[in-house]
Design a protein around this motif. Structure first.
Motif, short mmCIF file in Angstrom:
data_model
loop_
_atom_site.label_atom_id
_atom_site.label_comp_id
_atom_site.label_asym_id
_atom_site.label_seq_id
_atom_site.Cartn_x
_atom_site.Cartn_y
_atom_site.Cartn_z
N SER A 1 -6.12 21.73 -5.26
CA SER A 1 -6.62 20.47 -4.71
C SER A 1 -5.57 19.37 -4.81
CB SER A 1 -7.89 20.05 -5.45
OG SER A 1 -7.65 19.91 -6.84
N ILE A 2 -4.82 19.35 -5.90
CA ILE A 2 -3.74 18.36 -6.05
C ILE A 2 -2.64 18.63 -5.03
CG2 ILE A 2 -1.91 17.56 -7.58
CD1 ILE A 2 -4.54 16.42 -8.39
N SER A 3 -2.32 19.89 -4.83
CA SER A 3 -1.27 20.24 -3.88
C SER A 3 -1.65 19.81 -2.47
CB SER A 3 -1.01 21.75 -3.92
OG SER A 3 -0.58 22.15 -5.21
N ALA A 4 -2.89 20.05 -2.09
CA ALA A 4 -3.33 19.67 -0.74
C ALA A 4 -3.33 18.16 -0.56
CB ALA A 4 -4.73 20.24 -0.49
N ALA A 5 -3.82 17.43 -1.58
CA ALA A 5 -3.84 15.97 -1.49
C ALA A 5 -2.43 15.40 -1.47
CB ALA A 5 -4.62 15.40 -2.68
N THR A 6 -1.54 15.99 -2.23
CA THR A 6 -0.14 15.53 -2.25
C THR A 6 0.52 15.75 -0.89
OG1 THR A 6 0.01 16.02 -4.62
CG2 THR A 6 2.07 15.79 -3.41
N ARG A 7 0.29 16.90 -0.27
CA ARG A 7 0.87 17.22 1.05
C ARG A 7 0.41 16.20 2.09
NH1 ARG A 7 -1.45 21.68 1.68
NH2 ARG A 7 -0.10 22.75 0.17
N GLU A 8 -0.88 15.90 2.08
CA GLU A 8 -1.41 14.93 3.04
C GLU A 8 -0.82 13.55 2.80
OE1 GLU A 8 -5.71 12.81 4.18
OE2 GLU A 8 -5.64 14.48 2.75
N ALA A 9 -0.67 13.16 1.52
CA ALA A 9 -0.14 11.84 1.21
C ALA A 9 1.33 11.72 1.63
CB ALA A 9 -0.28 11.59 -0.29
N ARG A 10 2.12 12.75 1.44
CA ARG A 10 3.54 12.69 1.81
C ARG A 10 3.70 12.61 3.34
NH1 ARG A 10 6.44 13.10 -2.64
NH2 ARG A 10 5.66 14.33 -4.42
N ILE A 11 2.85 13.31 4.08
CA ILE A 11 2.91 13.21 5.54
C ILE A 11 2.63 11.79 5.98
CG2 ILE A 11 1.79 13.95 7.67
CD1 ILE A 11 1.34 16.67 6.36
N LEU A 12 1.66 11.13 5.34
CA LEU A 12 1.32 9.75 5.68
C LEU A 12 2.48 8.82 5.33
CD1 LEU A 12 -0.73 7.68 6.68
CD2 LEU A 12 -1.68 7.62 4.34
N LEU A 13 3.12 9.03 4.19
CA LEU A 13 4.25 8.19 3.79
C LEU A 13 5.41 8.32 4.78
CD1 LEU A 13 4.34 8.66 -0.10
CD2 LEU A 13 3.77 6.57 1.14
N ALA B 1 0.83 -1.20 0.00
CA ALA B 1 0.00 0.00 0.00
C ALA B 1 0.87 1.25 0.00
CB ALA B 1 -0.92 0.00 1.21
N ARG B 2 1.96 1.19 0.76
CA ARG B 2 2.90 2.33 0.78
C ARG B 2 3.49 2.57 -0.60
NH1 ARG B 2 8.33 3.38 -0.52
NH2 ARG B 2 9.10 5.12 0.77
N ASP B 3 3.94 1.51 -1.29
CA ASP B 3 4.51 1.65 -2.64
C ASP B 3 3.47 2.13 -3.65
OD1 ASP B 3 6.86 0.75 -1.55
OD2 ASP B 3 6.61 -1.33 -2.27
N GLN B 4 2.24 1.69 -3.47
CA GLN B 4 1.16 2.12 -4.37
C GLN B 4 0.94 3.62 -4.27
OE1 GLN B 4 -0.45 0.29 -6.56
NE2 GLN B 4 -2.08 1.70 -7.16
N LEU B 5 0.91 4.17 -3.07
CA LEU B 5 0.74 5.61 -2.89
C LEU B 5 1.93 6.37 -3.44
CD1 LEU B 5 -0.77 8.05 -1.88
CD2 LEU B 5 0.13 7.61 0.42
N ALA B 6 3.13 5.85 -3.24
CA ALA B 6 4.32 6.52 -3.75
C ALA B 6 4.29 6.60 -5.28
CB ALA B 6 5.58 5.79 -3.26
N ARG B 7 3.83 5.52 -5.91
CA ARG B 7 3.74 5.55 -7.38
C ARG B 7 2.72 6.57 -7.85
NH1 ARG B 7 4.36 -0.10 -6.84
NH2 ARG B 7 2.10 -0.41 -6.97
N ARG B 8 1.59 6.65 -7.15
CA ARG B 8 0.57 7.62 -7.54
C ARG B 8 1.11 9.05 -7.45
NH1 ARG B 8 -1.28 4.28 -9.96
NH2 ARG B 8 -3.17 3.04 -9.61
N LEU B 9 1.88 9.33 -6.43
CA LEU B 9 2.45 10.68 -6.31
C LEU B 9 3.48 10.95 -7.41
CD1 LEU B 9 2.92 10.95 -2.42
CD2 LEU B 9 1.08 11.89 -3.84
#
Length: 253
Positions: free
Chosen positions: A232-244, A212-220
């Motif tokens: 909206s992309i910037s906000a979603a990307t920021r949240e995803a990187r914090i989770l990673l 799941a971690r690798d899947q999110l990294a590929r999406r980013l």
């Protein structure tokens, strides 16, 4: 009702050398008797062919008329006993005569057309064309003029044009959907690892977390440069990187 006598139809029935000519008279009623016969007297050729057409049609109708002879006699007797005025009964008789005569003409014209068609096949094209010019089509073969109804023309819809803003908006929406799906999958895998109390499931749950971690990294990594500046992309990307970063520091450091 006052009678106004005028010749309106001539019925010809020919058998051998004898010819019976019946002259009918019409009444000044709403619809004049004789209009159907007048269609067969439009051209000089129609006048010349009137007798032969009617005679041929009468001969062809003999078997049919014999079958209906009894009915015709009964109809005539009923008409004689009808209490209506003489003028009305005369109009009925004239109408019957006219319809019978027209049926003879139609049958005779059909035979005439068949004979002419066979003759034309034996003649040169020039002679066949000359016959067509000299002999008009009989009234029962002439096409009726059909009024042309106006066609409701629907306005042509302009083709759909996709502008750059539309394309960019669709791309942003698609990328947002993929990022949110990957973030949701990683959070579910992380919660499963944290809530696990069975040592036997630890390895499989950590494997799921890594995937799941690798899947999110590929999406980013797949975010297009044309959409990464979208709020909206910037906000979603920021949240995803914090989770990673949280997952890496806790389980894969």
């Amino acid at each position: 009702m006052q009678l106004s006598a005028r010749p309106c139809a001539v019925a010809v029935a020919k058998s051998g050398r004898r010819m019976l000519v019946v002259r009918a008279q019409s009444l000044d009623t709403g619809a004049s008797v004789g209009a159907k016969v007048e269609r067969w007297l439009k051209t000089p050729f129609d006048v010349l062919a009137f007798g032969p057409r009617a005679g041929a049609g009468a001969l062809l109708s003999v078997p049919e008329r014999l079958q209906t002879l009894q009915q015709d006699v009964e109809k005539a007797i009923e008409l004689l006993q009808d209490p209506r005025p003489l003028e009305e009964k005369q109009a009925v008789v004239l109408k019957e005569v006219e319809e019978t005569l027209v049926s003879f003409l139609e049958k005779g014209a059909t035979v005439e057309s068949d004979v002419l068609a066979n003759v034309k096949t034996l003649l040169p094209p020039e002679a066949a064309t000359l016959i067509n010019d000299l002999i008009p089509e009989p009234p029962n073969k002439q096409p009726d003029v059909v009024p042309v109804e106006p066609v409701d023309v629907q306005p042509v819809q302009p083709p759909v044009t996709y502008y750059q803003a539309d394309v960019l908006s669709n791309q942003v929406a698609s990328e947002m959907t993929e990022i949110k799906k990957a973030v949701s999958g990683l959070k579910a895998a992380l919660d499963a690892v944290r809530a696990n109390t069975d040592v036997a499931n630890t390895n499989i749950l950590r494997l799921n977390l890594r995937e799941a971690r690798d899947q999110l990294a590929r999406r980013l990594a797949e975010i297009s440069p044309s959409t990464e500046s979208d709020p909206s992309i910037s906000a979603a990307t920021r949240e995803a990187r914090i989770l990673l970063e949280e997952v890496d520091s806790s389980f894969f450091a």
